[in-house]
Motif scaffolding. Structure first.
Motif, mmCIF file in Angstrom:
data_model
loop_
_atom_site.group_PDB
_atom_site.id
_atom_site.type_symbol
_atom_site.label_atom_id
_atom_site.label_comp_id
_atom_site.label_asym_id
_atom_site.label_seq_id
_atom_site.Cartn_x
_atom_site.Cartn_y
_atom_site.Cartn_z
ATOM 1 N N ARG A 30 0.913 -1.170 -0.086
ATOM 2 C CA ARG A 30 0.021 0.005 0.053
ATOM 3 C C ARG A 30 0.838 1.263 0.028
ATOM 4 N N GLU A 42 -6.825 1.404 -7.563
ATOM 5 C CA GLU A 42 -6.701 0.209 -7.013
ATOM 6 C C GLU A 42 -6.927 -0.974 -7.959
ATOM 7 N N ASP A 54 0.271 4.301 -2.724
ATOM 8 C CA ASP A 54 0.063 5.716 -2.010
ATOM 9 C C ASP A 54 1.113 6.739 -2.385
ATOM 10 N N GLN A 105 -10.534 9.567 -4.844
ATOM 11 C CA GLN A 105 -9.738 9.533 -3.749
ATOM 12 C C GLN A 105 -8.967 8.075 -3.640
ATOM 13 N N ARG A 106 -9.555 7.159 -4.600
ATOM 14 C CA ARG A 106 -8.911 5.754 -4.373
ATOM 15 C C ARG A 106 -9.094 5.451 -6.090
#
Length: 464
Positions: A300, A398, A304, A394-395
């Motif tokens: 992650r 993925e 990020d 905001q994601r």
């Protein structure tokens, strides 16, 4: 006549050489296919059928004299719109761009034209190429011909839709996190992200590559024989290497192939995708390969950090625009970028450092295997109107867990169809190779192409 639009580039060149077909007949067939599909697909921009017919007539004359310009003379080609073509503006998918005609062909377009390719259109993309979607503030919404309610993927969205719909055999996209392979997977295509620097581009950037999107491995190899010719404008290019791109023979027997089913972050792999990839692994085992599991090797923190760096890079560009131009950017993209306005230097630097972390992780994962196979994307395609599979600014990344590390590491990676969902949507298998082994990746893809079950018929424009 319109079935000529579905012939491979390899078959077209052979037919031109034998004078069984004319490039004029073929471009007319492609134009007829576009007339039937394009009002619903929105795959093209700067489409110029008259110029295409002129180019096809010139090619026909060369073939009649036995003097083709190059390996793809007379073959219809589309170019993603962020790859400059002389005289055509480069909107980068966004209504915020001031349209100015490009002064010269970028390297992929120049090599295509020099080899006689009939460039008849640019293909659509989302704002700044920062979506795996056909959604754009400049272009009409691009759709997936397998199911018009679904997304072709992106950012090479129009290229994926055009190739699946039969707008001729050769298409080229760009890829910085999966933007060739994701639409290739969701549209049932072969999509190659070459090794970093293998295919000259302008402007070059870390992780960014251009590459073919076609229906067959042989067509991808043929186009690579053209696109990899050198160009000094790419300051990050590899030294030119003579590669026998069309020699795709190779045995699977004895290969050690890693099976990577859990990335380490992002969406979990869906049941149908998992089953299709595992079935592909079983076919390779039956052919004599040894399949070994690859543990999750991404984190992650890596994605990020890369997300922070990409936001900062985008905001640096967007912040220079006057407010009225900023307001034209797709809201999903603007809302993602603008969060970088308060980032510190440390935020940006530690984000950039995750490029090295991803590179090292993938190099480590490849240490004891010849290749890695994985899903191209965790799930089949998603609603056409969405900006990403989760539709959350905001994601946003993925779904790129399996594709992005090959950009950061520079390894060649290809997506090839390995099955279909219960709803009939294509599922992509990704093959990642060792650094600079582009031909090895294509040979394994070709071997799999020959052993997999027959592909379903390509979508036809009577679909609703």
């Amino acid at each position: 006549m319109t079935e000529l639009a579905d012939l491979t580039a390899v078959a077209l060149v052979e037919a031109y050489r034998a004078r069984r077909l004319s490039p004029v007949e073929v471009i007319d067939a492609v134009i007829a296919r576009i007339d039937a599909w394009e009002p619903r697909l929105n795959a093209l921009w700067a489409y110029d059928p008259d110029a295409a017919r002129t180019s096809a007539r010139e090619s026909e004359a060369r073939w009649m004299k036995g003097e083709p310009l190059g390996a793809i003379d007379g073959v219809p080609v589309t170019i993603k719109e962020n790859i400059a073509t002389k005289g055509t503006p480069v909107p980068l998918g966004t209504a915020a761009t001031t349209l100015v005609p490009a002064a010269a062909d970028a390297p992929p377009a120049a090599r295509t034209r020099e080899a006689g390719g009939v460039i008849f259109a640019k293909t659509t993309m989302p704002d700044y190429g920062m979506l795996s979607s056909g959604l754009s503030s400049f272009h009409k919404l691009a759709r997936n011909p397998w199911d018009l309610s679904t997304n072709p993927g992106g950012s090479s969205a129009g290229a994926g839709a055009a190739a699946a719909a039969g707008y001729g055999p050769l298409h080229i996209g760009t890829d910085i996190g999966g933007s060739i392979r994701l639409p290739a997977g969701w549209c049932g295509l072969v999509g190659l992200k070459p090794s970093a620097g293998r295919l000259p581009i302008d402007p070059p950037f870390i992780g960014r590559a251009a590459g073919p999107m076609t229906r067959t491995v042989a067509d991808t190899a043929l186009y690579m024989s053209v696109l990899t010719r050198p160009d000094r404008r790419d300051t990050m290019a590899l030294p030119y290497q003579e590669i026998d791109w069309l020699n795709l023979a190779g045995s699977v027997k004895g290969l050690k192939i890693g099976l990577w089913l859990e990335a380490g972050f992002g969406q979990a792999v869906g049941d149908e995708t998992l089953a299709a990839v595992q079935s592909a692994a079983a076919l390779l085992t039956d052919a004599g390969a040894t399949i070994v599991p690859i543990a999750p090797f991404l984190t992650r923190a890596m994605i990020d950090g890369l997300d922070r760096f990409w936001r900062a890079r985008g905001y640096e560009d967007v912040a220079r625009l006057p407010p009225e131009q900023q307001a034209r950017i797709l809201p999903y993209i603007f809302n993602w970028i603008v969060t970088a306005k308060d980032f510190s230097g440390g935020d940006v630097y530690t984000g950039f450092a995750q490029i090295d972390a991803m590179r090292n992780a993938l190099h480590g994962a490849l240490k004891d295997v010849d290749f890695i196979i994985s899903p191209t994307a965790p799930e089949p395609s998603y609603p056409a109107e969405w900006a990403s599979p989760l539709n959350d600014p905001q994601r946003p990344f993925e779904h790129i867990a399996f594709t992005v590390s090959a950009n950061m590491g520079g390894q060649p990676a290809v997506s090839i169809n390995c099955g279909y969902s219960s709803g009939g949507l294509p599922i992509g298998l990704q093959i990642i190779g060792q650094s600079f082994d582009d031909i090895g990746v294509l040979r394994l893809a070709r071997a799999f192409e020959e052993m997999r079950a027959p592909s379903r018929p390509w979508p036809w424009p009577t679909l609703s």
